[in-house]
Design a protein around this motif. Structure first.
Motif, mmCIF file in Angstrom:
data_model
loop_
_atom_site.group_PDB
_atom_site.id
_atom_site.type_symbol
_atom_site.label_atom_id
_atom_site.label_comp_id
_atom_site.label_asym_id
_atom_site.label_seq_id
_atom_site.Cartn_x
_atom_site.Cartn_y
_atom_site.Cartn_z
ATOM 1 N N VAL A 164 11.483 -11.890 -32.175
ATOM 2 C CA VAL A 164 11.006 -11.382 -30.883
ATOM 3 C C VAL A 164 11.000 -12.502 -29.849
ATOM 4 N N TYR A 165 10.533 -13.699 -30.249
ATOM 5 C CA TYR A 165 10.550 -14.853 -29.342
ATOM 6 C C TYR A 165 11.985 -15.188 -28.929
ATOM 7 N N GLY A 166 12.889 -15.082 -29.890
ATOM 8 C CA GLY A 166 14.292 -15.381 -29.595
ATOM 9 C C GLY A 166 14.870 -14.443 -28.565
ATOM 10 N N VAL A 167 14.598 -13.156 -28.710
ATOM 11 C CA VAL A 167 15.102 -12.167 -27.753
ATOM 12 C C VAL A 167 14.488 -12.392 -26.378
ATOM 13 N N LEU A 168 13.179 -12.654 -26.341
ATOM 14 C CA LEU A 168 12.499 -12.891 -25.068
ATOM 15 C C LEU A 168 13.050 -14.130 -24.369
ATOM 16 N N TYR A 169 13.247 -15.203 -25.135
ATOM 17 C CA TYR A 169 13.753 -16.449 -24.543
ATOM 18 C C TYR A 169 15.174 -16.259 -24.019
ATOM 19 N N LEU A 170 16.012 -15.593 -24.792
ATOM 20 C CA LEU A 170 17.387 -15.342 -24.364
ATOM 21 C C LEU A 170 17.413 -14.505 -23.105
ATOM 22 N N THR A 171 16.519 -13.524 -23.015
ATOM 23 C CA THR A 171 16.429 -12.681 -21.823
ATOM 24 C C THR A 171 16.015 -13.495 -20.601
ATOM 25 N N VAL A 172 15.033 -14.380 -20.790
ATOM 26 C CA VAL A 172 14.582 -15.232 -19.685
ATOM 27 C C VAL A 172 15.710 -16.148 -19.211
ATOM 28 N N CYS A 173 16.476 -16.704 -20.146
ATOM 29 C CA CYS A 173 17.600 -17.592 -19.785
ATOM 30 C C CYS A 173 18.661 -16.838 -18.981
ATOM 31 N N ILE A 174 18.950 -15.600 -19.384
ATOM 32 C CA ILE A 174 19.941 -14.795 -18.655
ATOM 33 C C ILE A 174 19.428 -14.463 -17.260
ATOM 34 N N LEU A 175 18.150 -14.096 -17.166
ATOM 35 C CA LEU A 175 17.563 -13.810 -15.855
ATOM 36 C C LEU A 175 17.571 -15.042 -14.957
ATOM 37 N N HIS A 176 17.294 -16.201 -15.558
ATOM 38 C CA HIS A 176 17.335 -17.451 -14.791
ATOM 39 C C HIS A 176 18.730 -17.702 -14.233
ATOM 40 N N LEU A 177 19.743 -17.438 -15.055
ATOM 41 C CA LEU A 177 21.120 -17.631 -14.622
ATOM 42 C C LEU A 177 21.490 -16.693 -13.483
ATOM 43 N N CYS A 204 20.608 -29.584 -20.288
ATOM 44 C CA CYS A 204 19.761 -28.393 -20.295
ATOM 45 C C CYS A 204 20.469 -27.214 -20.946
ATOM 46 N N MET A 205 21.739 -27.053 -20.665
ATOM 47 C CA MET A 205 22.502 -25.959 -21.256
ATOM 48 C C MET A 205 22.521 -26.066 -22.782
ATOM 49 N N LEU A 206 22.795 -27.269 -23.291
ATOM 50 C CA LEU A 206 22.846 -27.482 -24.738
ATOM 51 C C LEU A 206 21.461 -27.356 -25.367
ATOM 52 N N ALA A 207 20.433 -27.865 -24.668
ATOM 53 C CA ALA A 207 19.062 -27.761 -25.180
ATOM 54 C C ALA A 207 18.625 -26.307 -25.277
ATOM 55 N N LYS A 208 19.016 -25.494 -24.300
ATOM 56 C CA LYS A 208 18.660 -24.077 -24.330
ATOM 57 C C LYS A 208 19.360 -23.359 -25.480
ATOM 58 N N MET A 209 20.585 -23.775 -25.784
ATOM 59 C CA MET A 209 21.277 -23.194 -26.935
ATOM 60 C C MET A 209 20.535 -23.526 -28.226
ATOM 61 N N GLY A 210 20.057 -24.756 -28.338
ATOM 62 C CA GLY A 210 19.257 -25.138 -29.495
ATOM 63 C C GLY A 210 17.940 -24.384 -29.538
ATOM 64 N N ASN A 211 17.332 -24.173 -28.378
ATOM 65 C CA ASN A 211 16.069 -23.437 -28.297
ATOM 66 C C ASN A 211 16.217 -21.993 -28.769
ATOM 67 N N VAL A 212 17.369 -21.390 -28.478
ATOM 68 C CA VAL A 212 17.611 -20.016 -28.937
ATOM 69 C C VAL A 212 17.494 -19.956 -30.462
ATOM 70 N N LEU A 213 18.101 -20.924 -31.142
ATOM 71 C CA LEU A 213 18.010 -20.973 -32.611
ATOM 72 C C LEU A 213 16.571 -21.186 -33.058
ATOM 73 N N LEU A 214 15.869 -22.072 -32.372
ATOM 74 C CA LEU A 214 14.489 -22.385 -32.754
ATOM 75 C C LEU A 214 13.565 -21.191 -32.565
ATOM 76 N N TYR A 215 13.700 -20.505 -31.455
ATOM 77 C CA TYR A 215 12.851 -19.336 -31.208
ATOM 78 C C TYR A 215 13.147 -18.207 -32.198
ATOM 79 N N PHE A 216 14.433 -17.988 -32.468
ATOM 80 C CA PHE A 216 14.797 -16.951 -33.435
ATOM 81 C C PHE A 216 14.300 -17.318 -34.839
ATOM 82 N N TYR A 217 14.349 -18.607 -35.154
ATOM 83 C CA TYR A 217 13.859 -19.061 -36.459
ATOM 84 C C TYR A 217 12.357 -18.822 -36.594
ATOM 85 N N SER A 218 11.614 -19.037 -35.519
ATOM 86 C CA SER A 218 10.165 -18.837 -35.544
ATOM 87 C C SER A 218 9.805 -17.357 -35.563
ATOM 88 N N ASP A 219 10.485 -16.588 -34.689
ATOM 89 C CA ASP A 219 10.207 -15.157 -34.595
ATOM 90 C C ASP A 219 11.348 -14.519 -33.798
#
Length: 267
Positions: free
Chosen positions: A98-111, A81-96
């Motif tokens: 704003v999505y990347g920042v939101l996803y990274l924020t959610v991951c930090i809040l989850h932690l 999950c940790m590695l998949a989330k790191m990959g997701n950060v790249l994917l969200y930032f690549y798409s948009d």
């Protein structure tokens, strides 16, 4: 991989792990399933770049988990999950972005809000000074000591503390004792066992198994080239590396009371 015990399955159903898995697969679900993709993305399929990032992430996950050497499923799930989330950060930032920042924020809040559940069961730990350890080792050499050398401020030591507590609760016996020594308060012990306690040290915590009053196994270790051999600090790896199952069986088969009774009878 061994069969998954019921307690491990129940632990996987805790909110931390459920939400962690959802975060790990979130991009794939949102990008490929309607109506999510219709609303969030321009198309409901992965493009070449996204497929490439996902493939690379999958390779890293497979390589890293194979190297981990754990027995049960939980350490694999956490690492994947940790590695998949790191990959997701790249994917969200690549798409948009704003999505990347939101996803990274959610991951930090989850932690912060839903950290990985720590061990809440019984523990059987002796908190020692360096001099105490040497005295215990010489007093009764029939006792096997499993010692964690740590510092209270070290993040790896803090993370490992619940694992060591769980190990002591499961394997602790009258003749298999678990002890901890705070090297920040016992600098001579750090020098004796050649452990670097600086802020950048990779030797914290250090685990040592003592048999017959002498050091038998240590992790992590420094190789002949003076380099530290990396060691994964999780429950299953520690059990494997220190052969705790067999050590426990041997100690349980030879309790101290029986040994004392045998000596009296021989006399």
């Amino acid at each position: 991989m061994a069969l998954i015990p019921i307690p491990h399955l129940r632990r996987l159903l805790r909110l931390h792990y459920v939400t962690n898995i959802l975060l790990a697969i979130s991009f794939l679900v949102l990008k490929c399933l309607s109506p999510f993709c219709d609303y969030l993305f321009s198309e409901c399929q992965l493009d070449y770049k996204e497929t490439e990032i996902l493939f690379f992430t999958a390779v890293v996950i497979i390589f890293r988990t194979r190297k981990q050497g754990a027995i049960h499923l939980i350490p694999y799930v956490s690492t994947a999950c940790m590695l998949a989330k790191m990959g997701n950060v790249l994917l969200y930032f690549y798409s948009d972005p704003v999505y990347g920042v939101l996803y990274l924020t959610v991951c930090i809040l989850h932690l912060l809000v839903l950290p990985e559940p720590s061990y809440e069961g019984p523990e059987n730990i002796y908190y020692l000074r360096g001099a105490d350890l040497q005295q215990e080792l010489q007093n009764d050499k029939r006792i096997v000591w499993f010692i964690e050398l740590y510092t209270a401020w070290s993040p790896p030591c803090i993370e490992f503390s619940s694992v060591f507590s769980e190990l002591s609760g499961k394997y602790g016996l009258e003749n298999l004792k678990f002890g901890k020594i705070d090297l920040a308060r016992n600098e001579e012990t750090a020098k004796e066992f050649r452990i670097n306690t600086s802020a950048l040290s990779k030797q914290l915590p250090t685990l040592i198994l003592f048999k017959n009053g002498k050091e038998e196994t240590r992790r992590p270790v420094v190789n002949n080239n003076g380099k530290l051999v990396k060691f994964n600090l999780n429950f299953d790896t520690v059990v494997q590396e220190f052969d705790l199952n067999n050590v426990y069986k041997e100690c349980k088969a030879n309790p101290l009371k029986n040994s004392k009774a045998k000596r009296i009878k021989d006399d």
